[in-house]
Design an enzyme around this catalytic site. Structure first.
Site, PDB file in Angstrom:
ATOM      1  N   GLY A 191      -7.922  -4.072  -1.250  1.00  0.00           N
ATOM      2  CA  GLY A 191      -7.528  -5.241  -0.473  1.00  0.00           C
ATOM      3  C   GLY A 191      -8.724  -6.111  -0.160  1.00  0.00           C
ATOM      4  O   GLY A 191      -9.721  -6.136  -0.886  1.00  0.00           O
ATOM      5  N   GLY A 192      -8.620  -6.799   0.975  1.00  0.00           N
ATOM      6  CA  GLY A 192      -9.677  -7.713   1.382  1.00  0.00           C
ATOM      7  C   GLY A 192     -11.017  -7.036   1.548  1.00  0.00           C
ATOM      8  O   GLY A 192     -12.068  -7.686   1.496  1.00  0.00           O
ATOM      9  N   GLY A 426     -27.333 -28.563 -25.735  1.00  0.00           N
ATOM     10  CA  GLY A 426     -27.240 -28.386 -24.290  1.00  0.00           C
ATOM     11  C   GLY A 426     -27.818 -27.047 -23.855  1.00  0.00           C
ATOM     12  O   GLY A 426     -28.379 -26.924 -22.754  1.00  0.00           O
ATOM     13  N   ALA A 427     -27.694 -26.059 -24.721  1.00  0.00           N
ATOM     14  CA  ALA A 427     -28.196 -24.726 -24.357  1.00  0.00           C
ATOM     15  C   ALA A 427     -29.718 -24.754 -24.184  1.00  0.00           C
ATOM     16  O   ALA A 427     -30.266 -24.056 -23.332  1.00  0.00           O
ATOM     17  CB  ALA A 427     -27.787 -23.712 -25.409  1.00  0.00           C
TER      18      ALA A 427
HETATM   19  C1  HXC Z   1      -5.305   4.111   8.556  1.00  0.00           C
HETATM   20  C2  HXC Z   1      -5.684   5.446   6.755  1.00  0.00           C
HETATM   21  C3  HXC Z   1      -5.813   4.309   5.935  1.00  0.00           C
HETATM   22  C4  HXC Z   1      -5.676   3.031   6.523  1.00  0.00           C
HETATM   23  C5  HXC Z   1      -6.103   6.054   4.735  1.00  0.00           C
HETATM   24  N1  HXC Z   1      -5.848   6.500   5.975  1.00  0.00           N
HETATM   25  N2  HXC Z   1      -6.073   4.731   4.675  1.00  0.00           N
HETATM   26  N3  HXC Z   1      -5.424   5.344   8.063  1.00  0.00           N
HETATM   27  N4  HXC Z   1      -5.426   2.980   7.844  1.00  0.00           N
HETATM   28  N5  HXC Z   1      -5.803   1.916   5.829  1.00  0.00           N
HETATM   29  C6  HXC Z   1      -5.791   7.871   6.430  1.00  0.00           C
HETATM   30  C7  HXC Z   1      -4.585   8.613   5.902  1.00  0.00           C
HETATM   31  O1  HXC Z   1      -3.472   8.373   6.713  1.00  0.00           O
HETATM   32  C8  HXC Z   1      -5.059  10.040   5.989  1.00  0.00           C
HETATM   33  O2  HXC Z   1      -4.972  10.438   7.340  1.00  0.00           O
HETATM   34  C9  HXC Z   1      -6.541   9.933   5.673  1.00  0.00           C
HETATM   35  O3  HXC Z   1      -6.899   8.577   5.911  1.00  0.00           O
HETATM   36  C10 HXC Z   1      -6.859  10.253   4.243  1.00  0.00           C
HETATM   37  O4  HXC Z   1      -6.011   9.500   3.388  1.00  0.00           O
HETATM   38  P1  HXC Z   1      -5.179  10.147   2.206  1.00  0.00           P
HETATM   39  O5  HXC Z   1      -4.120   9.186   1.843  1.00  0.00           O
HETATM   40  O6  HXC Z   1      -4.796  11.519   2.542  1.00  0.00           O
HETATM   41  O7  HXC Z   1      -6.314  10.198   1.078  1.00  0.00           O
HETATM   42  P2  HXC Z   1      -6.148  10.010  -0.477  1.00  0.00           P
HETATM   43  O8  HXC Z   1      -4.977  10.757  -0.985  1.00  0.00           O
HETATM   44  O9  HXC Z   1      -7.500  10.309  -1.045  1.00  0.00           O
HETATM   45  O10 HXC Z   1      -5.832   8.449  -0.686  1.00  0.00           O
HETATM   46  C11 HXC Z   1      -6.768   7.471  -0.354  1.00  0.00           C
HETATM   47  C12 HXC Z   1      -6.115   6.073  -0.383  1.00  0.00           C
HETATM   48  C13 HXC Z   1      -4.857   6.075   0.457  1.00  0.00           C
HETATM   49  C14 HXC Z   1      -5.808   5.712  -1.852  1.00  0.00           C
HETATM   50  C15 HXC Z   1      -7.157   5.077   0.126  1.00  0.00           C
HETATM   51  O11 HXC Z   1      -5.159   6.625   1.731  1.00  0.00           O
HETATM   52  C16 HXC Z   1      -4.277   4.727   0.671  1.00  0.00           C
HETATM   53  O12 HXC Z   1      -3.632   4.166  -0.199  1.00  0.00           O
HETATM   54  N6  HXC Z   1      -4.506   4.169   1.862  1.00  0.00           N
HETATM   55  C17 HXC Z   1      -4.011   2.884   2.228  1.00  0.00           C
HETATM   56  C18 HXC Z   1      -4.790   1.836   1.553  1.00  0.00           C
HETATM   57  C19 HXC Z   1      -4.384   0.475   2.011  1.00  0.00           C
HETATM   58  O13 HXC Z   1      -3.328  -0.016   1.635  1.00  0.00           O
HETATM   59  N7  HXC Z   1      -5.193  -0.066   2.924  1.00  0.00           N
HETATM   60  C20 HXC Z   1      -4.930  -1.337   3.464  1.00  0.00           C
HETATM   61  C21 HXC Z   1      -5.451  -2.287   2.408  1.00  0.00           C
HETATM   62  S1  HXC Z   1      -5.317  -3.901   2.950  1.00  0.00           S
HETATM   63  P3  HXC Z   1      -4.630  11.960   7.750  1.00  0.00           P
HETATM   64  O14 HXC Z   1      -4.521  11.905   9.248  1.00  0.00           O
HETATM   65  O15 HXC Z   1      -3.357  12.296   7.062  1.00  0.00           O
HETATM   66  O16 HXC Z   1      -5.806  12.765   7.262  1.00  0.00           O
HETATM   67  C22 HXC Z   1      -6.748  -4.149   3.673  1.00  0.00           C
HETATM   68  C23 HXC Z   1      -6.856  -5.497   4.184  1.00  0.00           C
HETATM   69  C24 HXC Z   1      -8.228  -5.812   4.471  1.00  0.00           C
HETATM   70  O17 HXC Z   1      -7.587  -3.366   3.766  1.00  0.00           O
HETATM   71  C25 HXC Z   1      -8.232  -7.261   4.812  1.00  0.00           C
HETATM   72  C26 HXC Z   1      -9.600  -7.709   5.015  1.00  0.00           C
HETATM   73  C27 HXC Z   1      -9.631  -9.196   5.007  1.00  0.00           C
END
Ligand code: HXC
Length: 536
Positions: A191-192, A426-427
């Site tokens: 994501g971001g 140009g290069a």
């Molecule tokens: C809160 C999160 C989290 C998140 C992971 N966890 N991502 N908690 N917010 N964004 C937590 C899980 O719930 C889990 O908690 C622990 O971290 C480990 O994650 P797992 O899923 O068990 O690990 P894994 O199987 O290795 O997978 C990793 C992952 C997956 C691929 C990153 O966790 C995932 O898809 N997470 C969400 C990613 C996402 O969509 N993020 C938001 C993106 S948008 P427990 O308690 O069970 O151990 C974004 C916007 C940013 O970031 C904008 C900025 C401008």
């Protein structure tokens, strides 16, 4: 009686007070126990990391920094969130280790996301720690290294997480061109969150564990129907070869940190300092016989420009940037007689060394980095032109080529151009010609500088004559020889002051070292303005 002296009263033994419930000794023991618990982390979660070939956040910092140099800040910070699915244990450190240490004795600031705590996700407290260390890095004028391993915005903290990211991006932009910023991606970066490595000066990724994309495979499948794996969508190799998002790619974390250290050894701490000099090597009188044999005289014969670079830099030691992306242009840091330089060169081994949209972007960003951090530029030219065709035109090769032009025109650092063979159209201009501000233009006797090569030029200039000639082939050969004789002979540009010297190739290292010494005190004032408008 009152007033009577009581001998020895002041010597009377006082009963020791009852031991207090809180003593410094107990408080210290309590503090140390808490610190140890934080340092130990969650053993099962750490083991899971190691099983994936990853190291823990603190192990990573140990590898990156000089032994024993790390000072951690805000170890005891915890999130203040309430509500849906928040981690009620409120783990200390909140999933990011921040602080400062040294690399080869030089100060750096660091943050390392800890995937074992809330998936390294970024909430308000986590972000505030990063903000603090970024502010300190900028105030102290020292590089910042970010180790990313995170699930992204902490979903439970809603907009506070997004606000935290915005604060990181704003600080990165504020620090751009002031302190070097290095981003290392060691796990998910989705994501971001991916904009943080994108805003950094250099981005490292580790194969098999690092991923970067704006939308993950599930969303891609749902929205477009396209099925891709994490690695296909945003793995280290994809970003190091196709998108150009990753500057460096490594097989494992250890070699990755080694290269982060190497890169930093070539960079100044900030824009007011110069890069750390190595020992001088008497390069001003160096003769490198090998340089006479690397570049073939025929303009179309390929060779590896890296062999030329190796002969020019100290100890044949240089660090190539974006080695696997847009490899038709080569960008590298190295030292010449101790002084760090940025080298840009055409690479005849790839696409005959033509410039295209990607090569122009790569070189432009490199030139701007060098200029921002007072690193002189050495440009090695052997370029047939820009890559023709609809694909390039539709990709905006004009816009991207203009970036490189802009970057050079703007650069106020010492600039040395070395034309080793052909330089057309140009290069030629874009590759740091005298006309756009090179301070010193040198050329080998193999140089051929013109609007275009003899073959193309004669066909355009003498189309009618060739069509009417009884023996067009003989006429064509005569005219080509005449063209080459008059317009592309090796002294033509030098006779017009566009080349300062035709040098013996074996003395190229010496000529560059002399040029750098001559230009060391170069100063150039640009007119005041808010900022230019580089074609983006
Ligand atoms: C809160 C999160 C989290 C998140 C992971 N966890 N991502 N908690 N917010 N964004 C937590 C899980 O719930 C889990 O908690 C622990 O971290 C480990 O994650 P797992 O899923 O068990 O690990 P894994 O199987 O290795 O997978 C990793 C992952 C997956 C691929 C990153 O966790 C995932 O898809 N997470 C969400 C990613 C996402 O969509 N993020 C938001 C993106 S948008 P427990 O308690 O069970 O151990 C974004 C916007 C940013 O970031 C904008 C900025 C401008």
């Amino acid at each position: 009686p009152l007033g009577e002296r009581m001998p020895g009263r002041h010597l009377r033994r006082v009963e020791p007070p009852a031991p207090p419930a809180r003593s410094m000794r107990l408080l210290r023991a309590e503090r140390d126990a808490l610190e140890n618990a934080v340092l130990e982390g969650k053993p099962e979660a750490n083991a899971r990391m190691r099983a994936q070939g990853k190291r823990t956040a603190r192990e990573r910092l140990e590898l990156l920094l000089d032994t024993g140099s790390f000072t951690e800040l805000e170890m005891f910070r915890r999130h203040q969130a309430r509500g849906l699915k928040v981690d009620e244990t409120r783990p200390h450190s909140d999933g990011v280790v921040v602080g400062s240490g040294t690399i080869d004795g030089r100060r750096v600031f660091v943050y390392a996301q800890d995937f074992t705590i809330c998936g390294g996700s970024l909430g308000a407290a986590h972000a505030a720690k990063i903000h603090k260390v970024m502010d300190l890095a900028l105030a102290a004028g020292a590089p910042i290294v970010a180790l990313n391993d995170s699930g992204g915005a902490r979903i439970q903290e809603g907009v506070l997480s997004l606000d935290g990211y915005g604060g990181i991006f704003r600080r990165q932009v504020e620090a751009s061109g002031v302190i070097p910023q290095i981003s290392v991606v060691l796990g998910p970066c989705a994501g971001g969150a991916a904009y943080s490595p994108a805003l950094a000066d250099f981005t490292f990724m580790v194969r098999d564990t690092a991923n970067m994309y704006l939308t993950g495979p599930d969303v891609v499948a749902a929205v477009t129907g396209e099925r891709v794996t994490h690695a296909e969508l945003g793995g280290a190799d994809v970003h190091a070869t196709r998108s150009g998002v990753a500057t460096f790619v490594h097989d494992d974390e250890d070699s990755c940190f080694e290269d982060v250290r190497y890169l930093l050894s070539l960079l100044p701490a900030n824009n007011l300092e110069t890069a750390p000099a190595g020992p001088t090597q008497g390069a001003v009188d160096d003769v490198r016989p090998a340089l006479a044999d690397i570049v073939p005289v025929e303009p179309n014969q390929p060779y590896d420009m890296r062999s030329v670079v190796a002969e020019i830099v100290d100890d044949e030691d240089y660090l190539e940037v974006h080695e696997n992306w847009a490899a038709n242009v080569l960008c590298a840091f190295g030292r010449v007689d101790g002084e760090v330089v940025g080298i840009v060169g055409n690479q005849p081994l790839v696409l005959a060394g033509v410039l295209d949209a990607a090569a122009a972007q790569k070189a432009a960003r490199f030139v701007r980095f060098c200029d921002a951090f007072a690193i002189p530029l050495v440009t090695l030219v052997d370029v047939p032109g820009f890559l023709p065709g609809t694909e390039q035109e539709y990709a905006g090769v004009i816009r991207h080529g203009a970036k490189l032009l802009y970057a050079y025109c703007e650069a106020s650092v010492p600039r040395i151009q070395v034309i080793v063979r052909k330089a057309y159209g140009g290069a030629y201009i874009v590759m740091d010609s005298r006309s756009i501000g090179a301070d010193l233009a040198l050329a080998w006797p193999t140089n051929e500088i013109a609007v275009m090569g003899a073959a193309g030029a004669v066909d355009i200039l003498f189309r009618k004559e060739l069509a009417a000639a009884p023996d067009p082939e003989t006429l064509r050969d005569t005219l080509r020889a005449e063209y080459a004789d008059q317009l592309t002979h090796p002294y033509y540009a030098a006779e017009h002051g566009l080349v300062d010297d035709i040098i013996d190739p074996t003395k190229t290292r010496a000529a560059i070292a002399r040029g750098l010494a001559m230009l060391r005190t170069k100063r150039k004032q640009a007119p005041r303005r808010k900022h230019g408008n580089i074609p983006l």
